[in-house]
Structures are given as structure tokens and as C-alpha cells.
Design a protein around this motif. Sequence first.
Motif: not given
Length: 226
Positions: A122-143
Motif C-alpha cells: 500500500m505504501h508503494a502504491c501511494a508513492a507510485a501514484a505521485r511518482t507517475l504524476w511527476q513523470l507525466v508532468s515532466e513529459k509535458w514540460q519537456q516535450d
Amino acid sequence: MSDALAQQEAVGSRFSLAKMRHARDKTFEAVRLIAAQIRPGMDEQQAKDLARATLARMGMERIWHGIIIRFGHSTLKTFKQKIDPDNVLGEHDIFFIDLGVVWDGHEGDAGATFVVGQDGDMHACAAAARTLWQLVSEKWQQDGCAGSALYDYAAEQAAAMGWKLNLDIKGHRVCDFPHAIYQAGSLGDFAACPDTGVWILEIQIRHPTLPYGAFYEDLLLRDTES
């Protein structure tokens, strides 16, 4: 950008990027304050009542979308599904909070997932949602990707991380209240690169085999503006 796409990103005469940042920050502050008060043994209706009281103490102007708090298996539900008022948070459990609140005439929308107890998955799942959000945000900013491409990327990254993305949740517009007059549709269906400060990127994932998931949402802001 076509006139139709430009209309999807229209804002009102009162719109201020600084006030959007403020609304976003105040809403996340509320999410954290509410989460800190939620305890095992509480049911979803009690948590929702607690959230409403907390927002009132903080001096909100109004709620622009219903308070959503999900416990355990209910973390798989989407926004439009009703809460389960009798669903009780366990000793080792997961929950998320999703708030839409108006502050100084601008719409804050924030959501995050929290865990009580020591369940590592459960801790990993909660962390993964935030990590995935950050990855997508970075994709938006870079590309400078279109909204639709961002959610294609999110699904790919979620799978690579070992989670499943809920593609029924595709983000939405915000601005000076009310954004709904612009009929903007979903971020995941937007055919151009989203502008800064007017779109909410929503990420909802689920465990590949167990009946729970996690949620994280935030305002898309470029790093120089966040």
C-alpha cells in the motif's frame, strides 16, 4: 491553435495565475490537514464530515466539486461513483482525499493518497501514484505533448512500474470560478499542448491483483511557476 481549442482554455476576466497557485496550495494544505485527522475505525461519512468542517475553519469560499474520500477497496472507484458511507478504515489500510475548493475566486483541486499501518504494498502504491504524476508532468514540460499523448505516456509508464492506470480518469480544466462555462472536456482528450495553470492532471492507478489503488492530482504548472 484553432478557435475551438482556444475556447477550451478560455478564462474569465478575473483570472490570475498567481491566484491559481494560491488556490492549489491552499487545497493541498487542506488535504494534508484532513489526512492528519483520519484514523482507523472512522467511516467514509465521518471523514467527509471532518473534511467539510476543516474547510470551513480554513475560510473557504465554497466547494466547487463534492468532497471525495475513499477507504480501502473504494480507492478503485472513480469520481462520479458515490462514497460508501459505512466503509471503515482498517488498521493497515489505504485512503485518498480529493478536494475541489474555491479560494479568492479561483478553483483549487488537489488529491493525494495516504496509508495507515505498515502494509508495504500500500505504501508503494501511494508513492507510485505521485511518482507517475511527476513523470507525466515532466513529459509535458519537456516535450510539449498534447493532453491525449500525456495519458498514453502515463499508461505506458504505469505498466512499466507494475501498476495499471485507470484511463477513465483523464484530468480536467480549472480557472477562475466557474470553469464549467467553457465546456473544456478532459485533459486526456485535449488535442494540443495544455497551457500552464489551467489543467488538472489526474492519475489513478490500481494494484495489479489486490482490490485497492491510489490517486494523485495537481495543477499543471511549469517549474518556473510552481
